[in-house]
Scaffold this motif. Structure first.
Motif, short mmCIF file in Angstrom:
data_model
loop_
_atom_site.label_atom_id
_atom_site.label_comp_id
_atom_site.label_asym_id
_atom_site.label_seq_id
_atom_site.Cartn_x
_atom_site.Cartn_y
_atom_site.Cartn_z
N GLU A 120 0.81 -1.21 0.00
CA GLU A 120 0.00 0.00 0.00
C GLU A 120 0.85 1.27 0.00
OE1 GLU A 120 -2.50 -0.45 3.39
OE2 GLU A 120 -3.62 -2.12 2.52
N TYR A 121 2.07 1.16 0.53
CA TYR A 121 2.92 2.34 0.61
C TYR A 121 3.53 2.64 -0.74
CZ TYR A 121 6.58 5.59 1.91
OH TYR A 121 7.38 6.69 1.98
N ALA A 156 16.17 -7.16 -3.08
CA ALA A 156 15.83 -7.19 -1.66
C ALA A 156 16.69 -6.20 -0.88
CB ALA A 156 16.01 -8.60 -1.09
N LEU A 157 16.11 -5.66 0.17
CA LEU A 157 16.82 -4.85 1.16
C LEU A 157 16.27 -5.21 2.53
CD1 LEU A 157 16.91 -1.29 -0.50
CD2 LEU A 157 18.86 -2.83 -0.16
N LYS A 158 17.09 -5.03 3.56
CA LYS A 158 16.63 -5.33 4.92
C LYS A 158 17.13 -4.26 5.87
CE LYS A 158 20.55 -8.37 6.00
NZ LYS A 158 20.97 -9.76 6.32
N THR A 177 11.03 -0.17 1.79
CA THR A 177 10.23 -0.20 0.55
C THR A 177 10.55 1.00 -0.33
OG1 THR A 177 8.43 -1.36 1.69
CG2 THR A 177 7.90 -0.28 -0.39
N ASP A 178 10.69 2.17 0.29
CA ASP A 178 11.01 3.37 -0.48
C ASP A 178 12.31 3.21 -1.25
OD1 ASP A 178 9.82 5.71 -1.17
OD2 ASP A 178 10.53 6.88 0.53
N LEU A 179 13.31 2.58 -0.64
CA LEU A 179 14.59 2.39 -1.32
C LEU A 179 14.49 1.33 -2.42
CD1 LEU A 179 16.96 2.68 1.75
CD2 LEU A 179 16.63 4.35 -0.09
N ILE A 180 13.67 0.30 -2.19
CA ILE A 180 13.41 -0.68 -3.26
C ILE A 180 12.73 0.02 -4.44
CG2 ILE A 180 11.91 -2.61 -3.88
CD1 ILE A 180 14.13 -3.80 -2.44
#
Length: 316
Positions: free
Chosen positions: A19-20, A83-85, A111-114
């Motif tokens: 949703e973001y 992927a990022l964590k 999510t923003d960076l993805i």
């Protein structure tokens, strides 16, 4: 590496990721997502001659109907894992005051960076001249650039690009600085001058621009990114360059549908809208905490290359 049984696909945080959306990102409008069951596979490409070559339809009283045929070729896609964590210590969660929501904010940040990575990737895909055939691109210079209000012809340039495409483009893609230049062009302002006053000057809105150029959608790339290295002072630039892309993009993209571009997304590593969030405990860092990872598996492709036109260096 965490044990498999300790890794949890978090449906609540996956919904946050789905949703973001940073409203300044336009990658999904430029290269819509299509969920696919396999990470790599083939898809059909239909031969457009079959539906555009006239056929003889007359049939005599004792004759059989003329027979027609259609053909397909195959193209391939292969999704790339992304992927990022981020690690969220228990101490941060315990000391957080409302309305701060550490798990949600961590998910949104990752999510923003993805999404930023996807935005840059789609921008490169959509504005690199080498990705377009010779008949489907132009580079403006000097007085032909649309920032030259005295000499340039934006309507003529756009009409030429639209005419070059096999399907008439329904979408225009341009940067925020480009839009700001174009909306002040005298040629466009002439369409809205009637009734303008000093207190209510003429304005070329997005809806007016759609009408002038005859497109259904205008995507304005307003996202910025830091171009400096990590240890340097931040320096921000717009992701999208001073180019214009005209394209036919299917708003309801599907595997076999007609569209200039598509993003193939592997279902295994994506929620219905393209991203999945996994979490697990890490007791060895900072007194214990939670790792939040956002992942997807995706590849962007031009599936109908004759349905887009690139105008490079559209603005000076």
């Amino acid at each position: 590496m965490p044990a498999v049984q300790n890794v949890h696909v978090d449906s609540v945080l996956s919904n946050v990721a789905v949703e973001y959306r940073n409203r300044k990102f336009i990658a999904d409008g430029v290269c819509p997502m299509v969920l696919v069951p396999k990470k790599s596979d083939k898809y059909f490409v239909y031969d457009k001659k079959d539906r555009f070559t006239p056929a003889k339809t007359d049939r005599g009283p004792k004759d059989s109907a003329n027979e027609v045929d259609w053909n397909v070729s195959q193209a391939e896609y292969s999704c790339n894992d992304k992927a990022l964590k981020s690690f969220l210590p228990d101490s941060v969660v315990a000391n957080s005051d409302m309305p701060l929501r550490p798990r949600t904010k961590t998910t949104e940040t990752v999510t923003d960076l993805i999404l930023l990575d996807r935005e840059i990737r789609v921008k490169n895909f959509a504005t690199t001249a080498a990705n377009f055939g010779a008949a489907y691109k132009i580079t403006l210079s000097g007085t032909s650039q649309l920032s030259d209000y005295d000499n340039s012809d934006p309507i003529g340039v756009i009409d030429t690009g639209k005419s070059a495409c096999f399907y008439e483009p329904n979408t225009m893609i341009l940067s925020k600085p480009g839009y700001d230049v174009l909306k002040r062009h005298p040629q466009l302002l002439d369409f809205v001058k009637g009734g303008a006053t000093s207190s209510a000057p003429a304005q070329v809105t997005i809806d007016v621009m759609k009408e002038i150029f005859g497109v259904e959608h205008i995507h304005i790339g307003a996202a910025k990114y830091n171009t400096a290295n990590k240890k340097q002072a931040a320096s921000f630039s717009y992701v999208w360059p001073k180019s214009i892309v005209l394209a036919y993009i299917d708003p309801n993209a599907e595997l076999e549908g007609v569209s200039w571009s598509k993003s193939f997304v592997w279902k295994q590593m994506a929620a219905p809208q393209g991203y999945k969030v996994r979490t697990w405990r890490d007791e060895d860092r900072g007194g214990g905490g939670e790792v939040i990872e956002v992942e997807t598996s995706i590849v962007e492709k031009a599936v109908c290359s004759d349905m887009a036109y690139l105008i490079s260096e559209a603005f000076g």
